[in-house]
Design a protein around this motif. Structure first.
Motif, PDB file in Angstrom:
ATOM      1  N   ASP A 157     -54.616  23.625  19.981  1.00  0.00           N
ATOM      2  CA  ASP A 157     -55.389  23.400  18.765  1.00  0.00           C
ATOM      3  C   ASP A 157     -56.396  24.537  18.585  1.00  0.00           C
ATOM      4  OD1 ASP A 157     -57.056  22.597  16.733  1.00  0.00           O
ATOM      5  OD2 ASP A 157     -57.468  20.614  17.559  1.00  0.00           O
ATOM      6  N   PRO A 158     -56.081  25.532  17.749  1.00  0.00           N
ATOM      7  CA  PRO A 158     -56.983  26.669  17.561  1.00  0.00           C
ATOM      8  C   PRO A 158     -58.383  26.287  17.078  1.00  0.00           C
ATOM      9  CG  PRO A 158     -54.825  27.164  16.670  1.00  0.00           C
ATOM     10  CD  PRO A 158     -54.818  25.703  17.028  1.00  0.00           C
ATOM     11  N   PHE A 159     -58.507  25.152  16.395  1.00  0.00           N
ATOM     12  CA  PHE A 159     -59.827  24.678  15.967  1.00  0.00           C
ATOM     13  C   PHE A 159     -60.733  24.459  17.178  1.00  0.00           C
ATOM     14  CE2 PHE A 159     -62.833  21.265  15.137  1.00  0.00           C
ATOM     15  CZ  PHE A 159     -63.351  21.578  13.897  1.00  0.00           C
ATOM     16  N   ARG A 160     -60.146  24.038  18.283  1.00  0.00           N
ATOM     17  CA  ARG A 160     -60.918  23.677  19.478  1.00  0.00           C
ATOM     18  C   ARG A 160     -60.893  24.755  20.556  1.00  0.00           C
ATOM     19  NH1 ARG A 160     -59.134  17.255  19.884  1.00  0.00           N
ATOM     20  NH2 ARG A 160     -59.613  16.788  17.716  1.00  0.00           N
TER      21      ARG A 160
ATOM     22  N   GLY B  53     -52.977  24.296   9.164  1.00  0.00           N
ATOM     23  CA  GLY B  53     -52.962  24.079  10.608  1.00  0.00           C
ATOM     24  C   GLY B  53     -53.912  22.971  11.005  1.00  0.00           C
ATOM     25  N   THR B  54     -54.603  23.171  12.106  1.00  0.00           N
ATOM     26  CA  THR B  54     -55.539  22.153  12.592  1.00  0.00           C
ATOM     27  C   THR B  54     -56.942  22.323  12.020  1.00  0.00           C
ATOM     28  OG1 THR B  54     -56.038  23.435  14.585  1.00  0.00           O
ATOM     29  CG2 THR B  54     -54.244  21.813  14.736  1.00  0.00           C
TER      30      THR B  54
ATOM     31  N   THR C 297     -58.583  22.253  -0.500  1.00  0.00           N
ATOM     32  CA  THR C 297     -57.326  21.561  -0.305  1.00  0.00           C
ATOM     33  C   THR C 297     -56.521  22.356   0.708  1.00  0.00           C
ATOM     34  OG1 THR C 297     -57.343  20.764  -2.584  1.00  0.00           O
ATOM     35  CG2 THR C 297     -55.218  20.729  -1.430  1.00  0.00           C
ATOM     36  N   GLY C 298     -56.018  21.678   1.724  1.00  0.00           N
ATOM     37  CA  GLY C 298     -55.189  22.341   2.728  1.00  0.00           C
ATOM     38  C   GLY C 298     -53.821  21.684   2.764  1.00  0.00           C
ATOM     39  N   ILE C 299     -52.779  22.498   2.809  1.00  0.00           N
ATOM     40  CA  ILE C 299     -51.420  21.982   2.889  1.00  0.00           C
ATOM     41  C   ILE C 299     -50.751  22.524   4.141  1.00  0.00           C
ATOM     42  CG2 ILE C 299     -50.491  23.811   1.396  1.00  0.00           C
ATOM     43  CD1 ILE C 299     -48.477  21.662   0.328  1.00  0.00           C
TER      44      ILE C 299
ATOM     45  N   ALA D  53     -55.890  17.952  11.943  1.00  0.00           N
ATOM     46  CA  ALA D  53     -56.827  18.564  10.997  1.00  0.00           C
ATOM     47  C   ALA D  53     -57.753  17.513  10.398  1.00  0.00           C
ATOM     48  CB  ALA D  53     -56.067  19.305   9.899  1.00  0.00           C
ATOM     49  N   ARG D  54     -57.222  16.325  10.124  1.00  0.00           N
ATOM     50  CA  ARG D  54     -58.072  15.243   9.588  1.00  0.00           C
ATOM     51  C   ARG D  54     -59.183  14.890  10.581  1.00  0.00           C
ATOM     52  NH1 ARG D  54     -53.130  12.937   6.907  1.00  0.00           N
ATOM     53  NH2 ARG D  54     -53.493  13.492   4.733  1.00  0.00           N
TER      54      ARG D  54
END
Length: 196
Positions: free
Chosen positions: A16-19, A54-55, A70-72, A82-83
């Protein structure tokens, strides 16, 4: 292996690149760092679309600076993650769908995509759709990987991609009624900034 299965598996593997830790985030910024975000000219009036959210790694940096993001993304597990990652932002809408086939009910001031277009074989269709979703005067920011290999090799699996070549994309960008206003590169990516 298909794209959806690959990205679902990455979430299952806690990729998870967000983390990511700061050093890995700095590495990923070589494809779409602050200079990429600055070119979006975000403000509290802008309606923004991220293709391949993505995430939520980039979305977390854009959402605080726009009216709505808005992300798709095509991967159900990626959208679920991602949510979770973006739950503190009230202005974020996430859509699990294939960008090529999804019917949008809105247009945007900014559309951006980083390291996603390599998953689309039909580059012309991708660019035309992105341009059609932009309001007149809107900004399109694109980051493409310099890697020209046709597979992402994860060791235990391979996923087919369609490498992006700057020299081939520029005429397609013009055909899509987009005007390139800036290009720059890093060791790993070409970044293209366009206006409709």
């Amino acid at each position: 292996m298909d794209v959806i299965t690959h990205y679902d598996m990455l979430v299952d593997e806690n990729n998870d690149p967000f983390r990511d830790p700061p050093d890995l985030q700095a590495y990923m910024d070589q494809w779409d760092g602050q200079v990429f975000i600055d070119y979006m000219q975000l403000n509290a009036t802008k309606n923004v679309l991220e293709i391949g959210v993505g995430t939520g790694r980039i979305a977390a940096r854009t959402a605080p600076h726009c009216l709505k993001l808005t992300g798709i993304d095509i991967s159900p597990k990626t959208i679920l993650r991602a949510r979770e990652n973006l739950s503190s932002y009230q202005n974020v809408e996430l859509i699990c769908a294939d960008f090529s086939h999804y019917v949008f009910n809105d247009t945007y001031d900014v559309v951006y995509s980083s390291l996603t277009m390599m998953h689309f074989e039909n580059k012309k269709q991708f660019l035309s759709k992105a341009a059609a979703l932009l309001r007149i005067g809107g900004i399109f920011c694109l980051s493409i990987d310099k890697d020209q290999r046709e597979y992402i090799d994860m060791g235990t699996r391979k996923i087919r991609v369609y490498p992006d070549r700057l020299d081939e994309l520029c005429p397609l960008i013009a055909e899509a009624s987009l005007r390139i206003t800036a290009t720059f590169e890093t060791d790993h990516a070409h970044m293209i900034i366009c206006v409709r």
